[in-house]
Design a protein around this motif. Sequence first.
Motif, mmCIF file in Angstrom:
data_model
loop_
_atom_site.group_PDB
_atom_site.id
_atom_site.type_symbol
_atom_site.label_atom_id
_atom_site.label_comp_id
_atom_site.label_asym_id
_atom_site.label_seq_id
_atom_site.Cartn_x
_atom_site.Cartn_y
_atom_site.Cartn_z
ATOM 1 N N ALA A 59 3.238 0.562 3.401
ATOM 2 C CA ALA A 59 1.659 1.036 3.596
ATOM 3 C C ALA A 59 1.455 0.918 5.045
ATOM 4 O O ALA A 59 0.898 2.217 5.646
ATOM 5 N N LEU A 60 1.910 0.080 5.870
ATOM 6 C CA LEU A 60 1.511 -0.002 7.166
ATOM 7 C C LEU A 60 2.300 0.897 8.198
ATOM 8 O O LEU A 60 1.616 1.641 8.851
ATOM 9 N N PRO A 61 3.745 1.138 7.891
ATOM 10 C CA PRO A 61 4.564 2.111 8.653
ATOM 11 C C PRO A 61 3.941 3.391 8.410
ATOM 12 O O PRO A 61 3.970 4.228 9.138
ATOM 13 N N LEU A 62 3.612 3.840 7.186
ATOM 14 C CA LEU A 62 2.975 4.915 6.819
ATOM 15 C C LEU A 62 1.883 5.331 7.367
ATOM 16 O O LEU A 62 1.475 6.397 7.973
ATOM 17 N N ARG A 63 0.740 4.418 7.264
ATOM 18 C CA ARG A 63 -0.430 4.634 8.002
ATOM 19 C C ARG A 63 -0.417 4.622 9.456
ATOM 20 O O ARG A 63 -1.142 5.688 10.091
#
Length: 437
Positions: free
Chosen positions: A385-389
Amino acid sequence: MSQTDPRRRIPRTDQLLADPRLTAATEGLARADILAAVHRAQDLARRGAIAPEDVLERALGELPDRVPPLRPVLNATGVVVHTNLGRAPLSRKAIEAIVRASGYTDLEYDVQTGRRGPRGAAVLQGLRDHVPAGTDALVVNNGAAALLLAVTALAAGGREVVVSRGELVEIGDGFRLPELMSSTGARLREVGTTNRTTRDDYRGAIGPQTGAIVKIHPSNFRVEGFTGGVGVRQLATLGPPVVVDIGSGLLAPDAALPEEPDASTALQDGASVVTASGDKLLGGPQAGLVLGRPDVVQRLRRHPLARALRADKLALAGLEATLRGGTAPVTDYRTVDVDVLRARADLLAEQVGGRVRRHDGVVGGGGAPGVLLPGWAVAVPEELALPLRTGDPAVVGRVEAGELLLDLRCVPAESDGAVAEAVRRAVRSADHDPPGD
């Protein structure tokens, strides 16, 4: 200063400003801020606090944090009107219209007479074309401003606004409509109870000080069970002007959203004024819509507050193109074929090694609470989730039960490949992170 003084080695300002590293780091910064950072670094070197050779690095460190421009996001949440992601994405025609309007325009100019003309005449006519004949229109800068203007013009100065207790709502981020209305100087006359209000409740509250009856659609929640309310048609028989805040901006009935109020029905039922947002179900830019009886709308138009709340030329251009340019993206997204979504999800899952699962989207933006939009999502590990955001492009999904769900409902089909590549890149990044990071 002697020839051997180390201060002679301090780089000149013009040399520092021409250095490629400083040039690259200062893109988008004001020249005054750049100069201030350079001068602070030079002063430190003059005082002997840093070596002359370190002035450039120190100047880079002295630069203010850059405020990034709004960042494009691929919305893989399944929420069509996502307030945190900017609500309605604009249609191609609306974007083109905004670009055309970015220079000089005939915003308030009559090219035939060479004199001042009515502001935004084309968009006002576009609104009139979508509602019952005889309705006038006004555009302000957002939905809250539309309600604020209506209450101010009709009931400010200590007059009363009659409103049901069940409609005194908070619409998000602590923003409460009763506080908005009270800020105008009007007095709120609450009637009924949280779950039930009758016509007699309204009638008993109406008196010489009544400026308006306000009916607010509780757009982001539902009350079920032993409930009762009063429709616009009944309220319109009581005498005072009836202001109806429908919220979502639906201009006409939609069979897919049978419980969502629309402007045309409210006006046909006798509303004096209908207020709504332009950037929700209508699918346009941020704007506040005021639709109603010509005499009442003209009263609002001539109020001094209308000048402070008016929409700018870019919003007017985008709104006109939305009204006249065919189906808006928000409509396409909420009505997309479920089988098409499944096929896209299958392909994405195959490309990234995810799992396809059922996932219901929602309208969002306070519209159609409780209405589910059947669809599919691709489940991948939550830690992506974080690297995609934070990637480029940014991809925002929904974390649920330890998984990250990527719903392609609101992702343009031509961007599916970008989502797949973003996931693969995030997986590679996660694989290379040292343990414990």
